[in-house]
Design a protein around this motif. Structure first.
Motif, PDB file in Angstrom:
ATOM      1  N   CYS A 135       0.876  -1.174   0.000  1.00  0.00           N
ATOM      2  CA  CYS A 135       0.000   0.000   0.000  1.00  0.00           C
ATOM      3  C   CYS A 135       0.908   1.217   0.000  1.00  0.00           C
ATOM      4  CB  CYS A 135      -0.897   0.021   1.234  1.00  0.00           C
ATOM      5  SG  CYS A 135      -2.098  -1.310   1.242  1.00  0.00           S
ATOM      6  N   LEU A 136       0.742   2.049  -1.023  1.00  0.00           N
ATOM      7  CA  LEU A 136       1.662   3.171  -1.212  1.00  0.00           C
ATOM      8  C   LEU A 136       0.863   4.474  -1.229  1.00  0.00           C
ATOM      9  CD1 LEU A 136       4.485   2.798  -3.772  1.00  0.00           C
ATOM     10  CD2 LEU A 136       3.376   4.982  -3.504  1.00  0.00           C
ATOM     11  N   GLY A 137       1.281   5.430  -0.413  1.00  0.00           N
ATOM     12  CA  GLY A 137       0.571   6.708  -0.352  1.00  0.00           C
ATOM     13  C   GLY A 137       1.481   7.858  -0.725  1.00  0.00           C
ATOM     14  N   ALA A 138       0.908   8.875  -1.385  1.00  0.00           N
ATOM     15  CA  ALA A 138       1.672  10.075  -1.735  1.00  0.00           C
ATOM     16  C   ALA A 138       0.717  11.262  -1.727  1.00  0.00           C
ATOM     17  CB  ALA A 138       2.308   9.922  -3.114  1.00  0.00           C
ATOM     18  N   ALA A 139       1.285  12.454  -1.623  1.00  0.00           N
ATOM     19  CA  ALA A 139       0.438  13.647  -1.602  1.00  0.00           C
ATOM     20  C   ALA A 139      -0.300  13.792  -2.926  1.00  0.00           C
ATOM     21  CB  ALA A 139       1.292  14.881  -1.325  1.00  0.00           C
ATOM     22  N   SER A 140       0.403  13.438  -4.023  1.00  0.00           N
ATOM     23  CA  SER A 140      -0.141  13.681  -5.353  1.00  0.00           C
ATOM     24  C   SER A 140       0.513  12.706  -6.350  1.00  0.00           C
ATOM     25  CB  SER A 140       0.217  15.125  -5.721  1.00  0.00           C
ATOM     26  OG  SER A 140      -0.293  15.449  -6.964  1.00  0.00           O
ATOM     27  N   ALA A 141      -0.097  12.521  -7.524  1.00  0.00           N
ATOM     28  CA  ALA A 141       0.464  11.615  -8.535  1.00  0.00           C
ATOM     29  C   ALA A 141       1.905  11.991  -8.876  1.00  0.00           C
ATOM     30  CB  ALA A 141      -0.394  11.673  -9.800  1.00  0.00           C
ATOM     31  N   SER A 142       2.188  13.300  -8.879  1.00  0.00           N
ATOM     32  CA  SER A 142       3.526  13.769  -9.286  1.00  0.00           C
ATOM     33  C   SER A 142       4.613  13.407  -8.274  1.00  0.00           C
ATOM     34  CB  SER A 142       3.499  15.291  -9.475  1.00  0.00           C
ATOM     35  OG  SER A 142       3.163  15.907  -8.242  1.00  0.00           O
ATOM     36  N   LYS A 143       4.223  12.898  -7.113  1.00  0.00           N
ATOM     37  CA  LYS A 143       5.213  12.577  -6.073  1.00  0.00           C
ATOM     38  C   LYS A 143       5.352  11.076  -5.824  1.00  0.00           C
ATOM     39  CE  LYS A 143       4.994  16.937  -3.539  1.00  0.00           C
ATOM     40  NZ  LYS A 143       6.419  17.274  -3.618  1.00  0.00           N
ATOM     41  N   ILE A 144       4.722  10.266  -6.705  1.00  0.00           N
ATOM     42  CA  ILE A 144       4.798   8.814  -6.509  1.00  0.00           C
ATOM     43  C   ILE A 144       6.121   8.280  -7.068  1.00  0.00           C
ATOM     44  CG2 ILE A 144       3.791   6.584  -7.145  1.00  0.00           C
ATOM     45  CD1 ILE A 144       1.084   8.024  -7.320  1.00  0.00           C
ATOM     46  N   VAL A 145       6.830   7.510  -6.271  1.00  0.00           N
ATOM     47  CA  VAL A 145       8.050   6.836  -6.752  1.00  0.00           C
ATOM     48  C   VAL A 145       7.994   5.363  -6.330  1.00  0.00           C
ATOM     49  CG1 VAL A 145       9.579   8.854  -6.750  1.00  0.00           C
ATOM     50  CG2 VAL A 145       9.328   7.522  -4.645  1.00  0.00           C
ATOM     51  N   GLY A 165      -6.270  12.706  -4.790  1.00  0.00           N
ATOM     52  CA  GLY A 165      -7.031  11.873  -5.729  1.00  0.00           C
ATOM     53  C   GLY A 165      -6.510  11.890  -7.156  1.00  0.00           C
ATOM     54  N   THR A 166      -5.286  12.421  -7.393  1.00  0.00           N
ATOM     55  CA  THR A 166      -4.770  12.486  -8.775  1.00  0.00           C
ATOM     56  C   THR A 166      -4.250  11.135  -9.269  1.00  0.00           C
ATOM     57  OG1 THR A 166      -2.735  13.384  -7.825  1.00  0.00           O
ATOM     58  CG2 THR A 166      -4.239  14.955  -8.850  1.00  0.00           C
ATOM     59  N   ALA A 167      -4.096  10.164  -8.377  1.00  0.00           N
ATOM     60  CA  ALA A 167      -3.764   8.785  -8.788  1.00  0.00           C
ATOM     61  C   ALA A 167      -4.350   7.840  -7.750  1.00  0.00           C
ATOM     62  CB  ALA A 167      -2.249   8.598  -8.880  1.00  0.00           C
ATOM     63  N   CYS A 170      -8.515   8.297  -3.675  1.00  0.00           N
ATOM     64  CA  CYS A 170      -8.325   9.554  -2.945  1.00  0.00           C
ATOM     65  C   CYS A 170      -8.395   9.255  -1.444  1.00  0.00           C
ATOM     66  CB  CYS A 170      -9.416  10.546  -3.340  1.00  0.00           C
ATOM     67  SG  CYS A 170      -9.188  12.151  -2.570  1.00  0.00           S
ATOM     68  N   GLY A 171      -7.303   9.553  -0.727  1.00  0.00           N
ATOM     69  CA  GLY A 171      -7.304   9.295   0.719  1.00  0.00           C
ATOM     70  C   GLY A 171      -5.946   8.791   1.157  1.00  0.00           C
ATOM     71  N   PHE A 172      -5.877   8.294   2.376  1.00  0.00           N
ATOM     72  CA  PHE A 172      -4.603   7.820   2.933  1.00  0.00           C
ATOM     73  C   PHE A 172      -4.432   6.319   2.713  1.00  0.00           C
ATOM     74  CE2 PHE A 172      -5.316  11.502   6.002  1.00  0.00           C
ATOM     75  CZ  PHE A 172      -4.531  12.362   5.254  1.00  0.00           C
ATOM     76  N   CYS A 173      -3.172   5.897   2.542  1.00  0.00           N
ATOM     77  CA  CYS A 173      -2.914   4.472   2.285  1.00  0.00           C
ATOM     78  C   CYS A 173      -3.170   3.608   3.524  1.00  0.00           C
ATOM     79  CB  CYS A 173      -1.489   4.263   1.777  1.00  0.00           C
ATOM     80  SG  CYS A 173      -0.229   4.768   2.947  1.00  0.00           S
ATOM     81  N   THR A 174      -3.386   4.257   4.662  1.00  0.00           N
ATOM     82  CA  THR A 174      -3.663   3.481   5.878  1.00  0.00           C
ATOM     83  C   THR A 174      -5.018   2.771   5.779  1.00  0.00           C
ATOM     84  OG1 THR A 174      -4.345   5.620   6.774  1.00  0.00           O
ATOM     85  CG2 THR A 174      -2.235   4.747   7.512  1.00  0.00           C
ATOM     86  N   ASP A 175      -5.964   3.324   4.993  1.00  0.00           N
ATOM     87  CA  ASP A 175      -7.285   2.688   4.901  1.00  0.00           C
ATOM     88  C   ASP A 175      -7.221   1.345   4.162  1.00  0.00           C
ATOM     89  OD1 ASP A 175      -8.432   4.667   6.407  1.00  0.00           O
ATOM     90  OD2 ASP A 175      -8.967   5.901   4.679  1.00  0.00           O
ATOM     91  N   PRO A 176      -6.651   1.305   2.911  1.00  0.00           N
ATOM     92  CA  PRO A 176      -6.526  -0.021   2.276  1.00  0.00           C
ATOM     93  C   PRO A 176      -5.633  -0.967   3.085  1.00  0.00           C
ATOM     94  CG  PRO A 176      -5.458   1.702   0.945  1.00  0.00           C
ATOM     95  CD  PRO A 176      -6.248   2.395   2.006  1.00  0.00           C
ATOM     96  N   ALA A 177      -4.621  -0.418   3.772  1.00  0.00           N
ATOM     97  CA  ALA A 177      -3.745  -1.293   4.573  1.00  0.00           C
ATOM     98  C   ALA A 177      -4.545  -1.942   5.702  1.00  0.00           C
ATOM     99  CB  ALA A 177      -2.572  -0.484   5.144  1.00  0.00           C
ATOM    100  N   ALA A 178      -5.367  -1.135   6.386  1.00  0.00           N
ATOM    101  CA  ALA A 178      -6.173  -1.689   7.491  1.00  0.00           C
ATOM    102  C   ALA A 178      -7.174  -2.708   6.960  1.00  0.00           C
ATOM    103  CB  ALA A 178      -6.880  -0.553   8.231  1.00  0.00           C
TER     104      ALA A 178
END
Ligand SMILES: Cc1cc2nc3c(=O)[nH]c(=O)nc-3n(C[C@H](O)[C@H](O)[C@H](O)COP(=O)(O)OP(=O)(O)OC[C@H]3O[C@@H](n4cnc5c(N)ncnc54)[C@H](O)[C@@H]3O)c2cc1C
Ligand code: FES
Length: 256
Positions: A135-145, A165-167, A170-178
């Motif tokens: 599960c990977l979270g970032a502020a925006s699509a442009s900051k995903i690595v 929500g640009t990729a 929309c939200g924090f990666c903690t939700d899918p992780a939980a």
């Protein structure tokens, strides 16, 4: 201490750079989750080094690749280092991930520039033949690595969340992780990212009864146990992140 020469230093995402350094001995010594403490030329308080994890080490080429976000003077000056320029670093620092023997399936949770040490955890899991989801979270699509690298290491799924929500979702990666942890089937969790994120991941892992490790960030002055600036409050008392971490058993951490 290792001298190094910059091989390349390129922008890989919005505000995030990848520096590849030639440091042959270091490249054979680093273990996933460890860090290096870099002397950056031109920084006013030159006594202070910049602690950074590493994304990849290639012992055969003698190179180490580090991904870093430009946040202040040290990282800004690091981004100005040209190929061929030289400096030195201290390392390897601390200890890395300790994946339990016999682990069957793992969940990796990375937020922002927490991806590099998570690539290290993925490398260990891949070598051990342990299946893992990310599960990977970032502020925006442009900051995903790191998505391509995680897939290349064998991630069975990579769920992406962005704050805007640009990729992905929309939200924090903690939700899918939980949600994944609540479904069950995991016996190891590794996480690195902002402190509130790691705290939530640790809670979700504890609720699911799964062993969880977190890679904590602290201000670091010396990087080798001499200054006490990097203390982490644990159930066993204060522990220096530079020597006892940066990877901690999440169930022992009081303040993330
Ligand atoms: C073990 C470890 C591994 C790290 N790995 C990475 C990595 O792989 N990639 C990456 O981009 N960053 C990483 N960091 C964070 C990185 O060390 C800081 O961003 C960097 O030191 C900031 O230095 P600066 O001079 O550019 O900014 P400064 O002007 O010193 O600070 C800018 C902002 O960053 C905060 N800050 C400074 N140092 C730290 C620190 N050590 N931890 C947390 N916040 C800090 C300051 O409070 C301030 O808000 C790691 C930190 C640690 C302790
Ligand atoms: S950074 Fe000095 S004791 Fe950890």
């Amino acid at each position: 201490m290792h001298d190094f020469e910059v091989v390349s230093n390129d922008k890989i995402a919005d505000g995030i750079y990848s520096i590849v350094i030639s440091a042959p001995k270091l490249a054979t010594m680093l273990e996933p989750g460890q860090f290096v403490n870099i002397a950056v030329p031109g920084v006013s308080a030159n006594l202070l080094r910049v602690p950074l994890s590493y994304a990849k080490a290639d012992p055969e080429a003698g190179t180490v690749e580090i991904w870093y976000a430009v946040v202040g003077e040290g990282t800004r000056n690091l981004s100005l280092m040209e190929p061929g320029s030289t400096s030195n670093l201290l390392g390897p620092g601390g200890h890395g991930w300790r994946v339990p023997e016999g682990a069957g399936r793992a969940l990796l949770v990375a937020g922002g520039i927490g991806v590099p040490p998570i690539l290290g955890a993925a490398t260990i899991l891949s070598q051990m033949g342990v299946a893992f989801d990310v599960c990977l979270g970032a502020a925006s699509a442009s900051k995903i690595v790191g998505v391509d690298e995680l897939c290349a290491l064998g991630a069975e799924s990579v769920s992406i969340s962005t704050d805007d929500g640009t990729a992905g979702t929309c939200g924090f990666c903690t939700d899918p992780a939980a949600a994944l942890l609540a479904k069950g089937g995991y016996d190891y969790v590794a996480s690195c990212g902002p402190a509130p994120m790691m705290k939530k991941v640790a809670q979700a892992a504890a609720d699911a009864g799964v062993y969880c490790e977190v890679s904590l960030e602290r201000m670091m002055s010396c990087g080798f146990g001499a200054c006490n600036t990097c203390n982490v409050e644990t159930v066993d008392g204060m522990k220096g992140a530079c020597m006892c971490g940066p990877v901690f058993d999440a169930s022992k951490v009081v303040v993330f």
